[in-house]
Motif scaffolding. Structure first.
Motif, PDB file in Angstrom:
ATOM      1  N   GLN A  95       0.804  -1.224   0.000  1.00  0.00           N
ATOM      2  CA  GLN A  95       0.000   0.000   0.000  1.00  0.00           C
ATOM      3  C   GLN A  95       0.835   1.271   0.000  1.00  0.00           C
ATOM      4  N   ASN A  96       2.018   1.219   0.626  1.00  0.00           N
ATOM      5  CA  ASN A  96       2.750   2.473   0.794  1.00  0.00           C
ATOM      6  C   ASN A  96       3.429   2.984  -0.481  1.00  0.00           C
ATOM      7  N   LYS A  97       3.256   2.270  -1.593  1.00  0.00           N
ATOM      8  CA  LYS A  97       3.787   2.778  -2.861  1.00  0.00           C
ATOM      9  C   LYS A  97       3.059   4.045  -3.295  1.00  0.00           C
ATOM     10  N   SER A  98       1.857   4.229  -2.803  1.00  0.00           N
ATOM     11  CA  SER A  98       1.080   5.424  -3.171  1.00  0.00           C
ATOM     12  C   SER A  98       0.418   5.991  -1.923  1.00  0.00           C
ATOM     13  N   PHE A  99       1.232   6.303  -0.929  1.00  0.00           N
ATOM     14  CA  PHE A  99       0.721   6.862   0.325  1.00  0.00           C
ATOM     15  C   PHE A  99       0.225   8.288   0.097  1.00  0.00           C
ATOM     16  N   ARG A 100      -1.010   8.545   0.508  1.00  0.00           N
ATOM     17  CA  ARG A 100      -1.599   9.869   0.311  1.00  0.00           C
ATOM     18  C   ARG A 100      -1.706  10.589   1.655  1.00  0.00           C
ATOM     19  N   ASP A 101      -0.964  11.660   1.772  1.00  0.00           N
ATOM     20  CA  ASP A 101      -1.071  12.537   2.933  1.00  0.00           C
ATOM     21  C   ASP A 101      -2.221  13.509   2.688  1.00  0.00           C
TER      22      ASP A 101
END
Length: 807
Positions: free
Chosen positions: A446-452
């Motif tokens: 999931q963290n390949k596209s982490f959205r802040d």
């Protein structure tokens, strides 16, 4: 008498006015202004903000400043990558400059606080208030960028002076006009000035609205866009704002000219540049857009740091920085090896678990150093809001990115080593559960596209090497725990602490305190005395503090006499550290009935505890004292039920539970105690008290008990056995299923303590009681004999010592 005189650091403001009661973010870039902020932070956080009449002057003098400014309190400081700082201030009161002193690094002013001068004419005051309210309503109809709810809330302020300040601070006009309102100490004059300004603004807005309505009626969509842009350009040129907008955008575009940013990021930046061109530079919205753009540009989307995955170099670095911790080092080297062979970060997230002071944080720092990656420590202790991990949406006042993105920004590379320190100390509240946000951060899928929430763009965290640390696994949610590879960092033995002190701590503290080996030497006996008498712990944190204290005492002597030298030994240690905190071995000196040595694990290491049982005439009550938790109480009740159901086997009257009260007490009642591993300890103490058979004073035990008398495995064996060794225990009874853990115990423990591996309570009692234990088997009638029955208690089924009774 209240003192209205203040001596404060000065920050001249260009294009900005701060009013009392107003909270505002702004950037400080001039070196002297930055020094003024630093000086204020070192004192009382108060600073004087004053408008600079000519914003082109780089080093203003008193004549370049307005006479009246605002005393403000600094609420927050954020250091930016370009060396400037962003501060959040809250205006406190007006003040006038009396004295202007140039200190070199910054300007200091002596100011007099100015209190509002209120009028006794309530009627005229009310007339002005109503006039302001009507003008505000007219302004809102013409200026659609203002929030009606916000202005309505402002109008509800009771104090007319405060209401005037807040309204003028929210109107986008030239700072020079706002200064005319700030200059008014008399509230009536201030309100009159606000009415004048608002009336002129409403007239201008009304004319502009008429022009816009007429233009829109005569133009189609394409012509309308063209005319509006040309009109906006002319207006900005007339106001001197267009150049400033273009200059900022040009600077931003120049900074990303040679970068390879993702398409989605570039599209977002272009949208924000377009918004910036349409926003007046002196509005709060302009600062919000600027802050967002600068954050996006500062992130290392395309910047990957160098790394060196050299196993030999990593091993050398780890051995140089840390003594012992062989299992931990071995697992870290495996992690590096897999990353090297796969050319990517190992998917497993390491989690170092162990007592404080055992080197969890420092070993991660050494790991980062050994592979050449940037190292960022992220403390999660006390984090209780999901937004602290994911960030706040930029629509909120004071919004900023979450801790993960902020750490990436500080590292300035997209592949740092990030230590998630104290991950077990995160809590949750009504604002959300931060551990749920950590699930996405620590999941490689999931963290390949982490959205802040703040940046609103996907950031690739797959190159980041996340390593967590914790003191205990109990408070880490199971889903989060499943994403991590647990590495236990056990406490140190006395020999390991001695070597750590000699090789690392003493050298470090001598250097920190300006000493050398020619001034101070601490002998092995002195170090051992510190370890056992002053700093009993699993780690070495308190040991280092104690050595630092010795060094400071010696530093005083060396400051008086450069040739001073002393060797600290066991005999003279009390001159430096005072009276010993811990006495020598505290175990009982003789065998006692109803007293058993137990072993416990805590977050700071192993501990020994004494379980005491007294029997009294009564009605069968079981009393439990000593600040015991629910699990420990249940364990005591399980042992009690086991004894009742097997009383005839131990030679205990079967009706003892009717005629006697049992009181189980564990001393040091101020310390909370919980867990099932004291089950066999409490059961043994009860059996000893009920049978009158003493328990060996040099025996300790740990294990969970079942209703059938089986002994179940426990955790924290190393810490518990080290505690037993420390107080002189000669024999330790542990569950049979912990035999594998025994193999990993330090040699010093295995060589000095005899271990008994118990499967059931018979094994425990045979080794704990001083008198031989021969249980009586349950029997059945067979002819003229009573034959023994099978029972789960006797796993070996050994009845060779049992006499067959005859009828």
């Amino acid at each position: 008498m209240i003192d209205n005189k203040y001596t404060l650091p000065l920050v001249p403001l260009r294009g900005l006015i701060v009013f009392p009661g107003m909270a505002l973010h702004f950037d400080v870039g001039r070196p002297r202004s930055i020094d003024a902020v630093e000086a204020a932070m070192q004192k009382n956080k108060l600073i004087f903000l004053c408008y600079q009449n000519d914003f082109l002057v780089e080093s203003p003098v008193k004549s370049d400043l307005a006479e009246i400014g605002t005393i403000c309190e600094i609420r927050q400081i954020l250091r930016l990558p370009d060396g400037s700082i962003r501060i959040l201030v809250e205006g406190k009161s007006r003040a006038s400059i009396n004295d202007f002193e140039d200190l070199g690094k910054y300007i200091q002013v002596n100011v007099t606080k100015l209190d509002d001068i209120n009028s006794d004419d309530d009627t005229y005051t009310q007339i002005l208030i109503r006039k302001i309210q009507r003008l505000t309503e007219d302004y809102l109809e013409l200026y659609d960028k203002a929030s009606p709810e916000a202005i309505s809330a402002l109008l509800a302020i009771d104090d007319p002076g405060e209401m005037t300040d807040v309204i003028i601070s929210n109107i986008p006009i030239k700072p020079a006009l706002k200064q005319t309102v700030l200059d008014k100490v008399n509230v009536l004059e201030r309100m009159e000035q606000l009415i004048t300004i608002m009336s002129e603004e409403i007239d201008l807005l009304d004319i502009e609205k008429s022009v816009m309505d007429q233009v829109q009626e005569n133009l189609d969509n394409n012509q309308r866009d063209y005319v509006l842009r040309e009109k906006l350009k002319v207006i900005q040129e007339e106001l001197g704002e267009g150049e400033e907008n273009d200059s900022d955008i040009k600077k931003y575009r120049e900074s990303i000219k040679d970068r390879n940013l993702p398409k989605e990021v570039m599209d977002k930046l272009n949208d924000e540049f377009s918004r910036l061109t349409k926003t007046p530079p002196h509005s709060q919205e302009y600062a919000v857009i600027q802050g967002y753009i600068e954050t996006i540009i500062a992130l290392p989307w395309d910047i990957t740091g160098d790394e060196t995955l050299d196993i030999k170099a990593a091993k050398t670095q780890l051995d140089r920085d840390h003594y012992g911790l062989d299992k931990v080092k071995e697992r870290v080297l495996e992690y590096i090896a897999v990353s090297k062979l796969t050319n990517k970060v190992n998917g497993n997230i390491l989690c170092l678990v162990g007592p404080p002071g055992t080197g969890k944080t420092s070993i991660v720092s050494s790991l980062a150093k050994s592979i050449g990656r940037k190292y960022i420590r992220l403390s999660l202790g006390g984090v209780h809001n999901e937004s602290e991990i994911r960030g706040h949406r930029k629509t909120y006042v004071g919004a900023m990115p979450g801790r993960i993105i902020d750490a990436i920004k500080r590292a300035n590379v997209n592949n740092p080593v990030i230590l998630l320190d104290e991950i077990d100390k995160m809590t949750k509240d009504i604002s959300g559960d931060p551990t749920s946000a950590m699930l996405e951060v620590l999941d490689p899928e999931q963290n390949k596209s982490f959205r802040d929430n703040y940046i609103e763009l996907p950031f690739d965290l797959s190159n980041v090497m996340f390593i967590a640390s914790a003191n205990s696994l109990e408070n880490i949610p199971r889903p989060l725990l499943d994403r991590m590879d647990i590495i236990e960092v056990s406490g140190y033995t006395e020999d390991e602490k001695l070597n750590i002190a000699k090789k690392y701590l003493i050298q470090k503290q001598r250097k920190n305190n300006g000493l050398t080996s020619h001034n101070l030497n601490i002998t092995d006996s002195g170090i051992k005395e510190i370890i056992n008498g002053y700093t009993r712990e699993s780690g070495v944190r308190n040991l280092e503090r104690a050595i630092s204290k010795v060094c400071r005492k010696v530093a005083v002597k060396v400051a008086e006499d450069n040739d001073f030298y002393i060797s600290v030994t066991r005999k003279n240690l009390n001159e430096f550290l005072g009276k010993k905190i811990y006495n020598d071995s505290s175990i009982e000196k003789k065998d006692s009935v109803g007293i058993v040595n137990g072993l416990a694990w805590t977050e700071v290491g192993g501990e020994t505890l004494s379980v005491e049982v007294n029997i009294m005439d009564g009605t069968g009550k079981l009393e439990l004292t000593g600040n015991l938790g629910d699990v420990m109480k249940e364990s005591a009740k399980a042992g009690y039920s086991f004894i009742r159901s097997n009383s005839y086997k131990f030679g205990i009257k079967s009706d003892f539970y009717k005629n006697y009260d049992l009181h189980i007490h564990i001393p040091e009642g101020a310390i909370p105690k919980d867990g099932p591993s004291a089950g066999i300890t409490m059961a043994t103490a009860m059996i000893s008290a009920l049978t009158g058979k003493p328990v060996k004073h040099d025996v300790a035990m740990t294990g969970e008990i079942t209703l059938r008398g089986k002994v179940l495995p426990i955790g924290g064996l190393k810490e518990k056995t080290l505690a037993a060794l420390r107080i002189g225990i000669k024999k330790v009874i542990i569950p049979f299923e912990n035999k594998a853990d025994y193999e990993e115990l330090p040699d010093i423990v295995k060589n000095n303590i005899e271990f008994i591996f118990a499967k059931n309570m018979v094994d425990v009692l045979e080794n704990a009681l001083t008198k031989p234990f021969k249980p009586s088997l349950p029997v059945k009638k067979s002819g003229n004999n009573l034959l023994p029955l099978d029972n789960e208690l006797y796993i070996k089924n050994d009845i060779s010592n049992v006499t067959i009774a005859k009828l």
